[in-house]
Enzyme design. Sequence first.
Site, PDB file in Angstrom:
ATOM      1  N   ASP A 115       0.871  -1.163   0.000  1.00 53.28           N
ATOM      2  CA  ASP A 115       0.000   0.000   0.000  1.00 53.28           C
ATOM      3  C   ASP A 115       0.922   1.231   0.000  1.00 53.28           C
ATOM      4  OD1 ASP A 115      -3.193   0.676   1.654  1.00 53.28           O
ATOM      5  OD2 ASP A 115      -2.067   1.801   0.146  1.00 53.28           O
TER       6      ASP A 115
HETATM    7  C1  GLC Z   1      -4.285   4.421  -0.053  1.00 55.78           C
HETATM    8  C2  GLC Z   1      -5.176   3.252   0.271  1.00 55.78           C
HETATM    9  C3  GLC Z   1      -5.227   2.227  -0.812  1.00 55.78           C
HETATM   10  C4  GLC Z   1      -5.066   2.889  -2.162  1.00 55.78           C
HETATM   11  C5  GLC Z   1      -3.647   3.430  -2.217  1.00 55.78           C
HETATM   12  C6  GLC Z   1      -3.352   4.146  -3.543  1.00 55.78           C
HETATM   13  O1  GLC Z   1      -3.647   4.888   1.084  1.00 55.78           O
HETATM   14  O2  GLC Z   1      -4.952   2.575   1.499  1.00 55.78           O
HETATM   15  O3  GLC Z   1      -6.489   1.539  -0.687  1.00 55.78           O
HETATM   16  O4  GLC Z   1      -5.288   1.962  -3.206  1.00 55.78           O
HETATM   17  O5  GLC Z   1      -3.381   4.315  -1.136  1.00 55.78           O
HETATM   18  O6  GLC Z   1      -4.132   5.297  -3.658  1.00 55.78           O
END
Ligand code: GLC
Length: 748
Positions: free
Chosen positions: A284
Amino acid sequence: MKPIRILILSTLLAVSVSCTTGRKPSTVGTTPEVERRVEQLLSRMTLSEKIGQMNQVSAGGEVANYADALRKGQIGSILNEVDPVKVNEYQRIAVEESRLGIPLLVARDVIHGFHTVFPIPLGLASTFDPALVEEGARVAAVEATGQGVRWTFSPMLDIARDPRWGRIAEGSGEDTYLDTRMAEAMVRGYQGDLSDPSSMAACIKHFAGYGAAEGGRDYNSTFLTERQLRNVYLPPFEAAVKAGALTLMTSFNDNDGVPSTGNIFLVKDVLRGEWGFDGLVVTDWNSMGEMISHGFGTDRKEVARKSLEASVDMDMMTYGYLSHLEELVHSGAVKESDIDAAVRNILRVKVLLGLFENPYVDVEAGKAVQYAPEHLAAAQKTAEESAILLKNDGVLPLDPGSAGSILVTGPLADAPHEQLGTWVFDGDPSHTVTPLKALQERFPGKVTYVPGLRTSRSRRDRFDDVVAAARRADVVLAFLGEESILSGEAHSLADLNLKGSQSELLAALQATGKPVVAVVMAGRPLTIERDLPNCRALLYAFHPGTMGGPALVNLLFGDENPSGKTPVTFLRTVGQAPLYYNHNMTGRPYNGETLLDAIPEEAGQTSLGNTSYYLDYGAYPLFPFGYGLSYTTFAYSDVALDKDVYGQDDRIKVSLTLSNTGSREGTEVVQVYVRDLVGSVTRPVKELKAFERVSLKAGESRALEMEIPVSDLAFYGLDGVKKVEPGAFRLWVAGDSASGDPVSFRVD
Ligand code: GLC
């Protein structure tokens, strides 16, 4: 369903791949030809180029800012660029100006629609209609790939049992079975036919257990046992892997002290080892770097090493791999073969998506598909099916023929951005049709709009303007709830009541004696018990998206009959959290014991119940999982099983008669729940094992048969082995998780 011959062929190919590579059968549908291409390219790559593929950066600003890194092959994927001209420029540099010309994976959070926004995923789950949800995911893929996005960070599969958690909005609620069906549907919808340029790689997230954040506070630690993980939180991911999901994202949380991005047990042992996942695992956003904050590593070099040890392939925005892997290989702390394994997974996805043959997007063709009429129609149908009728004293449906003057009020009546819900980077509010706009279009000259409150958090002592308008109206429609900003990531709430003076507004309207209908739009189940007496009917819409207005108007005036069901438990008060239907029995199950309010104040030491409940609010919810009313009524009869005793390989055939006992056509979500009475470990009081949407005309009865493989009753017991334990079971067929009379059966 694939024609049987394709199924046989793809199985043979998968087996042949596993035979040639000695691996488990591919979960992403690779072939010997794909593997040949991957190996051929990998053999030509330098260590630096390999590491570059493992680096994902968030684009934005000017392409030129990344041109040098692209030419050096230091970027394998970009996210957050959706201008197709810029996407093509990024690709052109990567493909035409780098040594090996490896195309980029272009990613975006397309969570519930791209330009055409569908209800938030919690609303998608409320439809209990996987086929419709699959159709919506396909629409999202067509629009997103039309602007160059070939990878979405969706579906989110996190089981959520605590509505204080803002991200409950993004998943399919509290039930494993419903979550699993929705996961499979969205993976199929996004990815479609991988050889088609409209195919968009799904990313199942957040692996794993993120929704169990202690206290419902986002990013907080979780403490799930392996058994809870395996019985409740992991099955949707396993099903999505089997459905062919190409990618997976690790979660922010530490579970039992181990952050997911460095969790060898979760990612390497279970995902790769047990399930054979040969797709791409991405962190993430900076979740690799956050392992330093967790206290799981001292610096980026250490957390990069730990991420690779867990077999995480791609680093989103920590730059840990790019900065330290080469050094780690030269020092012997990391084997280049582990890097090769990661790069294979990345290249495999790029080959499967056809990016080498077709890296560019057709800009003009992409424009034509945005907000296509059929897309808007699909979004409206989904919004119609997802709304849940929670209360109705008969005032609904309103009669469009005799609709006199309509007062529209409330902060969500005309909030084009807010009704789209959370995670709508690309949903343009100018395309949103709000309830106010839909009513004004349908009933020109009959609609008076007095907002009453500018936002959900606005406060007022008096509502003279709204009350006066209500006195002049024949019916009052109050659109309340929470704006999208109060929902989603990092937006946990400790108080779930309607914010601001919304409840006071509703009470003031009710006091006029005019018929008041409340429509609540939110990203979670709010605690609305105190508001129910102040409206004659209440329709609940988890942020319904672009076409929420026309959908809600069609439901309010009876063009459509509500069929949505609650995918999460609605609490009486936030103090009951977490409260969910598939809980364990405990040794002292609550059985409706006396509440404090029923005890005279002078009662003194009157003994109260000694079971598992709250003296003031009990342990029953306001609305249970699977609940939702209709404008008609349904009756269940003749529920029967084809056997009393089943073998391990049997299928349980449940027969029943469903009758529409009301005066309107309607759709019921028939739900089948099962309880395993005794196990080597304690089991939930009931679990959803099947559901089906059934539409019946007024007065119509239909004999139904639903099947549940006995193998679906398997769980990980005391010995940690997944199996169906012989013994006694109960089964319910009903329209929600709190209704129905059980029938019994045994499994040998
Ligand atoms: C965010 C979220 C994730 C998302 C990623 C990219 O913090 O936790 O669900 O896909 O960053 O935006």
